[in-house]
Design an enzyme around this catalytic site. Structure first.
Site, PDB file in Angstrom:
ATOM      1  N   CYS A  26       0.856  -1.185   0.000  1.00  0.00           N
ATOM      2  CA  CYS A  26       0.000   0.000   0.000  1.00  0.00           C
ATOM      3  C   CYS A  26       0.893   1.237   0.000  1.00  0.00           C
ATOM      4  O   CYS A  26       2.125   1.151   0.127  1.00  0.00           O
ATOM      5  CB  CYS A  26      -0.905   0.000   1.227  1.00  0.00           C
ATOM      6  SG  CYS A  26       0.011   0.130   2.792  1.00  0.00           S
ATOM      7  N   CYS A 110       2.625   5.859   8.944  1.00  0.00           N
ATOM      8  CA  CYS A 110       1.689   6.009   7.832  1.00  0.00           C
ATOM      9  C   CYS A 110       0.803   7.226   8.074  1.00  0.00           C
ATOM     10  O   CYS A 110       0.256   7.386   9.177  1.00  0.00           O
ATOM     11  CB  CYS A 110       0.837   4.750   7.699  1.00  0.00           C
ATOM     12  SG  CYS A 110      -0.485   4.902   6.478  1.00  0.00           S
ATOM     13  N   HIS A 138      -0.821  -4.650  19.542  1.00  0.00           N
ATOM     14  CA  HIS A 138      -0.375  -4.283  18.200  1.00  0.00           C
ATOM     15  C   HIS A 138       0.326  -2.926  18.267  1.00  0.00           C
ATOM     16  O   HIS A 138      -0.122  -2.017  18.982  1.00  0.00           O
ATOM     17  CB  HIS A 138      -1.568  -4.214  17.244  1.00  0.00           C
ATOM     18  CG  HIS A 138      -1.182  -4.066  15.804  1.00  0.00           C
ATOM     19  ND1 HIS A 138      -0.875  -2.842  15.246  1.00  0.00           N
ATOM     20  CD2 HIS A 138      -1.007  -4.984  14.819  1.00  0.00           C
ATOM     21  CE1 HIS A 138      -0.560  -3.010  13.974  1.00  0.00           C
ATOM     22  NE2 HIS A 138      -0.619  -4.299  13.691  1.00  0.00           N
ATOM     23  N   GLU A 140       0.354  -0.395  16.385  1.00  0.00           N
ATOM     24  CA  GLU A 140      -0.501   0.756  16.079  1.00  0.00           C
ATOM     25  C   GLU A 140      -1.365   1.139  17.271  1.00  0.00           C
ATOM     26  O   GLU A 140      -1.586   2.326  17.541  1.00  0.00           O
ATOM     27  CB  GLU A 140      -1.387   0.449  14.866  1.00  0.00           C
ATOM     28  CG  GLU A 140      -2.194   1.643  14.410  1.00  0.00           C
ATOM     29  CD  GLU A 140      -3.088   1.336  13.215  1.00  0.00           C
ATOM     30  OE1 GLU A 140      -4.163   1.974  13.117  1.00  0.00           O
ATOM     31  OE2 GLU A 140      -2.710   0.473  12.403  1.00  0.00           O
ATOM     32  N   CYS A 209      -8.142   1.674   6.845  1.00  0.00           N
ATOM     33  CA  CYS A 209      -7.531   2.339   5.691  1.00  0.00           C
ATOM     34  C   CYS A 209      -8.032   1.748   4.375  1.00  0.00           C
ATOM     35  O   CYS A 209      -8.512   0.614   4.317  1.00  0.00           O
ATOM     36  CB  CYS A 209      -6.006   2.290   5.786  1.00  0.00           C
ATOM     37  SG  CYS A 209      -5.255   0.759   5.226  1.00  0.00           S
ATOM     38  N   ASN A 239      -3.270  -6.884   8.884  1.00  0.00           N
ATOM     39  CA  ASN A 239      -4.084  -6.853   7.668  1.00  0.00           C
ATOM     40  C   ASN A 239      -3.992  -8.164   6.903  1.00  0.00           C
ATOM     41  O   ASN A 239      -4.965  -8.595   6.277  1.00  0.00           O
ATOM     42  CB  ASN A 239      -3.699  -5.648   6.793  1.00  0.00           C
ATOM     43  CG  ASN A 239      -2.443  -5.861   5.980  1.00  0.00           C
ATOM     44  OD1 ASN A 239      -2.493  -6.394   4.873  1.00  0.00           O
ATOM     45  ND2 ASN A 239      -1.304  -5.468   6.535  1.00  0.00           N
TER      46      ASN A 239
END
Length: 326
Positions: A26, A110, A138, A140, A209, A239
């Site tokens: 991505c 990101c 995680h 994030e 996203c 993901n």
């Protein structure tokens, strides 16, 4: 479908390989990798990277060969070398510690994760308590929690969590989500939260996203034609794990593999059609590697699913651009 037909006359069993699109890198992953490469050009090696820049061993190993050194914490970074923060984002305490030490650093978070960070800060400024939908541990999630004061955000992992969580009495609530979640699971959790807390503030736009949503939709589009699904991605890639789950829920046996060497040929058997996709941190070279491995055992007819191409791109940090480096 774009189709590459197998050579005639083979004694190998036939296999249709249906490749999902979009798949693989991505814009955020591509940007993060470029940041490490540009930092190596700008500063020379070694350049230190806090945590894996993205969740893919092949990518990390290639950058390591170029001179990147991956570390767990800032105290492993020498005072005279630059450090890059991973695409998943970091708590505010990390750049603050780097500044205290006088370290040169580049933030490869990101931009879509950074957007969630900014939303969290604004919601706290408004006096709201945040319910954050995500997976415990995680990077994030850790990074987002680290943007706001302790106790001002509560993790929600499942519908069951949403049903039983307790919130501060009289709190004004809002929710945000990790960017790499299952679209369907997240929708169910959001529905549960809204049922319990009708006044809860939703994000102005979708937090999951575009790449995560698109890759899950691509798996759904081909699953009905597949007997098996191979998903290329790391076991710690949220993901990628979600892609395998999407296929399984549609009744297609799926396996997450990092490379062609991980294919379980006994599990694969002799299907008529195998679906193939790759998580957002997996490069296309690994897709080709898997197709080549399948060709060694099957007479492959390769098809790429029709799709609308992704055109998202993100700007690189100004401090790494050539005109700034002079």
């Amino acid at each position: 479908m774009a189709c590459i037909v197998a050579e005639p006359g083979s004694s190998l069993p036939p296999l249709r390989v249906l490749i999902a699109a979009p798949r693989g890198f991505c814009a955020g992953v591509d940007r993060a990798i470029q940041i490490v490469e540009l930092a190596l050009e700008r500063f020379g090696s070694p350049v230190y990277v806090r945590h894996e820049i993205v969740h893919n061993r092949f990518v990390v190993d290639r950058l390591r060969e170029l001179g990147a050194v991956f570390v767990d914490e800032l105290d492993e970074v020498p005072d005279d070398r630059p450090v890059v923060f991973s695409a998943h984002g970091v708590p505010k305490s990390v750049p603050a510690a780097a500044q205290t030490r006088g370290l040169s650093y580049v933030d490869a978070t990101c931009p879509l994760v950074s957007k969630v960070h900014r939303q969290a800060e604004r919601l706290i400024e408004e006096g709201r308590h945040i319910l954050f939908i995500g997976h415990a541990g995680h990077p994030e999630v850790i990074g987002t929690f680290g943007q706001v004061p302790p106790g001002s955000i509560t993790l929600v992992e499942t519908v069951e969590d949403a049903a039983r969580l307790s919130v501060p009495e009289g709190a004004s609530l809002a929710f945000l989500t990790q960017t790499t979640l299952s679209v369907d699971d997240t929708a169910a959790i959001v529905e549960s939260l809204k049922a319990r807390f009708p006044e809860i503030r939703a994000p102005r736009s979708e937090d999951i996203c575009y790449a995560t949503s698109n890759r899950q939709a691509a798996v759904k589009a081909i699953a009905g034609e597949c007997d098996r699904m191979l998903v290329i991605g790391a076991p710690n890639s949220s993901n990628s794990l979600r892609l395998a789950e999407v296929a399984e829920r549609l009744g297609v046996p799926a396996r997450l593999i990092e490379r062609a060497a991980d294919i379980d040929w006994d599990w694969l058997g002799t299907p008529a059609t195998v679906g193939l996709t790759a998580g957002a941190s997996a490069p296309e070279v690994l897709v080709r590697e898997v197709v080549d491995a399948l060709r060694s055992r099957f007479e492959v007819t390769e098809e790429v699913a029709d799709h609308s191409p992704e055109r998202m791109s993100f700007k690189l940090p100004r401090e790494l651009l050539p005109d700034r480096a002079a």
